[in-house]
Design an enzyme around this catalytic site. Sequence first.
Site, PDB file in Angstrom:
ATOM      1  N   GLY A  50      49.767  48.390  33.224  1.00 27.12           N
ATOM      2  CA  GLY A  50      48.530  48.693  32.511  1.00 27.12           C
ATOM      3  C   GLY A  50      47.816  49.957  32.951  1.00 27.12           C
ATOM      4  O   GLY A  50      47.112  50.590  32.161  1.00 27.12           O
ATOM      5  N   GLU A 105      43.833  50.801  39.206  1.00 25.98           N
ATOM      6  CA  GLU A 105      44.070  49.619  38.372  1.00 25.98           C
ATOM      7  C   GLU A 105      43.372  49.798  37.019  1.00 25.98           C
ATOM      8  O   GLU A 105      42.403  50.538  36.893  1.00 25.98           O
ATOM      9  CB  GLU A 105      43.559  48.380  39.126  1.00 25.98           C
ATOM     10  N   ASP A 106      43.881  49.104  36.027  1.00 29.02           N
ATOM     11  CA  ASP A 106      43.285  49.209  34.691  1.00 29.02           C
ATOM     12  C   ASP A 106      42.016  48.378  34.559  1.00 29.02           C
ATOM     13  O   ASP A 106      41.002  48.844  34.041  1.00 29.02           O
ATOM     14  CB  ASP A 106      44.296  48.820  33.597  1.00 29.02           C
ATOM     15  N   ASP A 109      39.489  41.558  36.339  1.00 25.08           N
ATOM     16  CA  ASP A 109      39.033  40.460  35.497  1.00 25.08           C
ATOM     17  C   ASP A 109      38.640  39.307  36.433  1.00 25.08           C
ATOM     18  O   ASP A 109      37.552  39.331  37.006  1.00 25.08           O
ATOM     19  CB  ASP A 109      40.189  40.111  34.546  1.00 25.08           C
ATOM     20  N   LYS A 137      35.273  43.617  34.411  1.00 22.63           N
ATOM     21  CA  LYS A 137      34.751  42.536  33.570  1.00 22.63           C
ATOM     22  C   LYS A 137      34.120  41.498  34.500  1.00 22.63           C
ATOM     23  O   LYS A 137      34.716  40.461  34.797  1.00 22.63           O
ATOM     24  CB  LYS A 137      35.926  41.920  32.803  1.00 22.63           C
ATOM     25  N   PHE A 158      38.430  40.208  25.226  1.00 20.04           N
ATOM     26  CA  PHE A 158      39.792  40.633  25.530  1.00 20.04           C
ATOM     27  C   PHE A 158      40.056  41.990  24.879  1.00 20.04           C
ATOM     28  O   PHE A 158      39.960  42.140  23.672  1.00 20.04           O
ATOM     29  CB  PHE A 158      40.819  39.605  25.059  1.00 20.04           C
ATOM     30  N   VAL A 159      40.362  42.983  25.712  1.00 26.08           N
ATOM     31  CA  VAL A 159      40.526  44.344  25.217  1.00 26.08           C
ATOM     32  C   VAL A 159      41.976  44.810  25.338  1.00 26.08           C
ATOM     33  O   VAL A 159      42.720  44.332  26.192  1.00 26.08           O
ATOM     34  CB  VAL A 159      39.593  45.335  25.957  1.00 26.08           C
ATOM     35  N   ASP A 165      47.503  45.668  27.427  1.00 30.92           N
ATOM     36  CA  ASP A 165      48.335  45.068  26.396  1.00 30.92           C
ATOM     37  C   ASP A 165      47.896  43.664  26.045  1.00 30.92           C
ATOM     38  O   ASP A 165      47.145  43.015  26.769  1.00 30.92           O
ATOM     39  CB  ASP A 165      49.785  44.973  26.888  1.00 30.92           C
TER      40      ASP A 165
HETATM   41  P1  IMP Z   1      42.846  39.370  37.091  1.00 34.15           P
HETATM   42  O1  IMP Z   1      43.901  38.987  38.092  1.00 34.15           O
HETATM   43  O2  IMP Z   1      42.345  38.190  36.330  1.00 34.15           O
HETATM   44  O3  IMP Z   1      41.744  40.211  37.647  1.00 34.15           O
HETATM   45  O4  IMP Z   1      43.585  40.175  35.967  1.00 34.15           O
HETATM   46  C1  IMP Z   1      44.060  41.423  36.141  1.00 34.15           C
HETATM   47  C2  IMP Z   1      45.104  41.723  35.109  1.00 34.15           C
HETATM   48  O5  IMP Z   1      44.962  40.909  33.940  1.00 34.15           O
HETATM   49  C3  IMP Z   1      44.931  43.135  34.636  1.00 34.15           C
HETATM   50  O6  IMP Z   1      45.663  44.019  35.446  1.00 34.15           O
HETATM   51  C4  IMP Z   1      45.460  43.064  33.215  1.00 34.15           C
HETATM   52  O7  IMP Z   1      46.846  43.253  33.217  1.00 34.15           O
HETATM   53  C5  IMP Z   1      45.142  41.651  32.771  1.00 34.15           C
HETATM   54  N1  IMP Z   1      43.900  41.586  31.961  1.00 34.15           N
HETATM   55  C6  IMP Z   1      42.711  41.073  32.319  1.00 34.15           C
HETATM   56  N2  IMP Z   1      41.802  41.188  31.343  1.00 34.15           N
HETATM   57  C7  IMP Z   1      42.439  41.801  30.321  1.00 34.15           C
HETATM   58  C8  IMP Z   1      42.021  42.229  29.007  1.00 34.15           C
HETATM   59  O8  IMP Z   1      40.863  42.087  28.549  1.00 34.15           O
HETATM   60  N3  IMP Z   1      42.987  42.829  28.262  1.00 34.15           N
HETATM   61  C9  IMP Z   1      44.258  43.030  28.697  1.00 34.15           C
HETATM   62  N4  IMP Z   1      44.680  42.664  29.915  1.00 34.15           N
HETATM   63  C10 IMP Z   1      43.776  42.048  30.718  1.00 34.15           C
HETATM   64 MG    MG Z   2      47.380  45.266  35.002  1.00 35.16          MG
END
Ligand code: IMP
Ligand code: MG
Length: 188
Positions: A50, A105-106, A109, A137, A158-159, A165
Amino acid sequence: MRATPALPADDIAEVLIDAAAIQAKVGELGARISADYRGRDLALVSILKGSLPFLADLMRRIEVPLSVDFMEVSSYGATTESSGVVRIVKDIANSVEGRDVLVVEDIVDTGNTLAFVLEHLRSQRPSSVRLCTLLDKPARRVVPIEIDYRGFEIPDRFVVGYGLDFAERYRNLPFIGVLRPEVYRSAM
Ligand code: IMP
Ligand code: MG
């Protein structure tokens, strides 16, 4: 070959951050990082897949010497919910011992992915570890994560686009958009 539209705009409910706003923010982040890492030994670690467009743009706005390495981790299947279980698909290729690591990182979340990645990198005894994320987020956070460089704070939606993706699609959109809920509901 069947022609598929390059920009599946029908699936996008709303453009949240357009391409020009992304580039302006990337320039700001690059300037801050350049100032902070002057005289240091900067090692960018990008989390595939991402963060790829973000890394490619950001590294060209950083004016100090740096190296680039990649990790790929997985926690999501073809859903929009994190499983909380993170696994290393690909580790960095070069040692970061004694170096100044900046994770690129992208999106942060729940924070599960970053908590795992940061701990993994810290265990390799770098001189420092910081985090740069394009999107944050905060409404969804489960694990607290310290963010040193943040592009945009976004609401709990969700973006997709600019690397992000849904089921491996939409990464090529030049903007960050909100996916129509019908698209992921019908895929689950
Ligand atoms: P986390 O472990 O929940 O913080 O999620 C991190 C990963 O979840 C990111 O690197 C993304 O690949 C994916 N992700 C989280 N939110 C989104 C979203 O809104 N759109 C797309 N991918 C997301
Ligand atoms: Mg990612």
